[in-house]
Enzyme design. Structure first.
Site, PDB file in Angstrom:
ATOM      1  N   SER A 139       0.606  -1.238  -0.038  1.00 20.32           N
ATOM      2  CA  SER A 139       0.059  -0.223  -0.329  1.00 20.32           C
ATOM      3  C   SER A 139       0.717   1.300  -0.231  1.00 20.32           C
ATOM      4  CB  SER A 139      -0.904   0.276   1.065  1.00 20.32           C
ATOM      5  OG  SER A 139      -1.937   1.071   1.148  1.00 20.32           O
ATOM      6  N   TYR A 152      -2.571  -1.504  10.341  1.00 22.14           N
ATOM      7  CA  TYR A 152      -2.391  -1.610   8.582  1.00 22.14           C
ATOM      8  C   TYR A 152      -1.350  -1.348   7.740  1.00 22.14           C
ATOM      9  CZ  TYR A 152      -4.270  -1.355   3.838  1.00 22.14           C
ATOM     10  OH  TYR A 152      -4.449  -2.099   3.161  1.00 22.14           O
TER      11      TYR A 152
END
Length: 254
Positions: A139, A152
């Site tokens: 990401s 995350y």
């Protein structure tokens, strides 16, 4: 990675980026196996998209990964691409451990242990193929943190370094390691993200990804233009500004 002629397993692809990518890769001439936890979604995908195979898998469960891998390889012995797509994202408040600990453990189990276990289940088979690819999914938040999603961010930073490391180890094999680095995309990863103006439209994202796979078959990272603001802040020397901009523009993770 060649864009066509592959047999591709994508666990975690019953919706969002995973499903959209699965459909685009099938359209490019690949055999695609979609994996997910919910059998009703798998049945619907198989009915609506002839030619796509489906396998039930829970990537947070080591036994489920092992069982699904055996099933996939029994039905598709020519499998040569694994895309470790499954992931979860949760908003956390680290002022109080009772509000984040269970969430953090779930994120690490799914986002870090899941890909590790998937790779472990398939790597020997992939090494035996003349041309194989492992696609990991990190990401932009692996490189620039969003304040409300600490676990995350950390899980995706771990996937980035895992990708870099196993690429070095597998350099003496037929297995390539490609890291897909998404920005925020309009999916249901977080509440409200599907309609977020900050997030990239899903169709636009997948079209750019497939275009990059097609034009840059030897790429180590697949970076759409939109993620480069996050990816290269430190290299450009404007990291603090990028962090501030991200968290001001997207305070709730959308």
């Amino acid at each position: 990675m060649n864009i066509s002629g592959n047999t591709i397993f994508i666990p975690g692809s019953t919706s969002g980026i995973g499903l959209a990518l699965a459909l685009e890769l099938q359209a490019k001439g690949n055999t695609v196996i979609v994996g997910g936890r919910r059998t009703e979604l798998l049945e619907r995908i198989a009915a609506e998209h002839p030619g796509i195979d489906t396998v039930r898998i829970d990537t947070a469960d080591a036994a489920s990964i092992e069982s699904a891998a055996k099933e996939v390889l029994a039905r598709h012995p020519d499998l040569n691409v694994l895309v470790t797509m499954a992931g979860i994202m949760k908003i956390e408040d680290w002022h109080r451990p009772e509000s984040f600990l269970a969430s953090a453990e779930a994120v690490v189990t799914t986002n870090v242990l899941g890909p590790i276990r998937l790779i472990a289940a398939f790597v020997e088979h992939l090494r035996a193929q003349p041309d194989a690819t492992i696609v990991t999914v990190s990401s932009g938040l692996a490189f620039t943190p969003l304040k409300v999603t600490p676990s995350y961010n950390a899980s995706k930073a771990a996937i980035h370094m895992l990708s870099e490391s196993i690429r070095l180890q597998l350099a003496d094999t037929s297995v390539k390691v490609v890291e897909l680095v998404p920005p925020s995309v309009r999916t249901a990863l977080l509440p409200g993200q599907e309609s977020s103006e900050f997030a990239m439209p899903l169709e636009e994202f997948v079209a750019e990804v497939v275009g990059l796979l097609e034009t840059e078959p030897d790429a180590k990272e697949i970076q759409v233009e939109r993620v480069k603001f996050l990816r290269y802040g430190e290299a450009r020397g404007d990291y603090d500004q990028v962090v501030a901009t991200l968290n001001a523009a997207d305070p709730h993770g959308n």
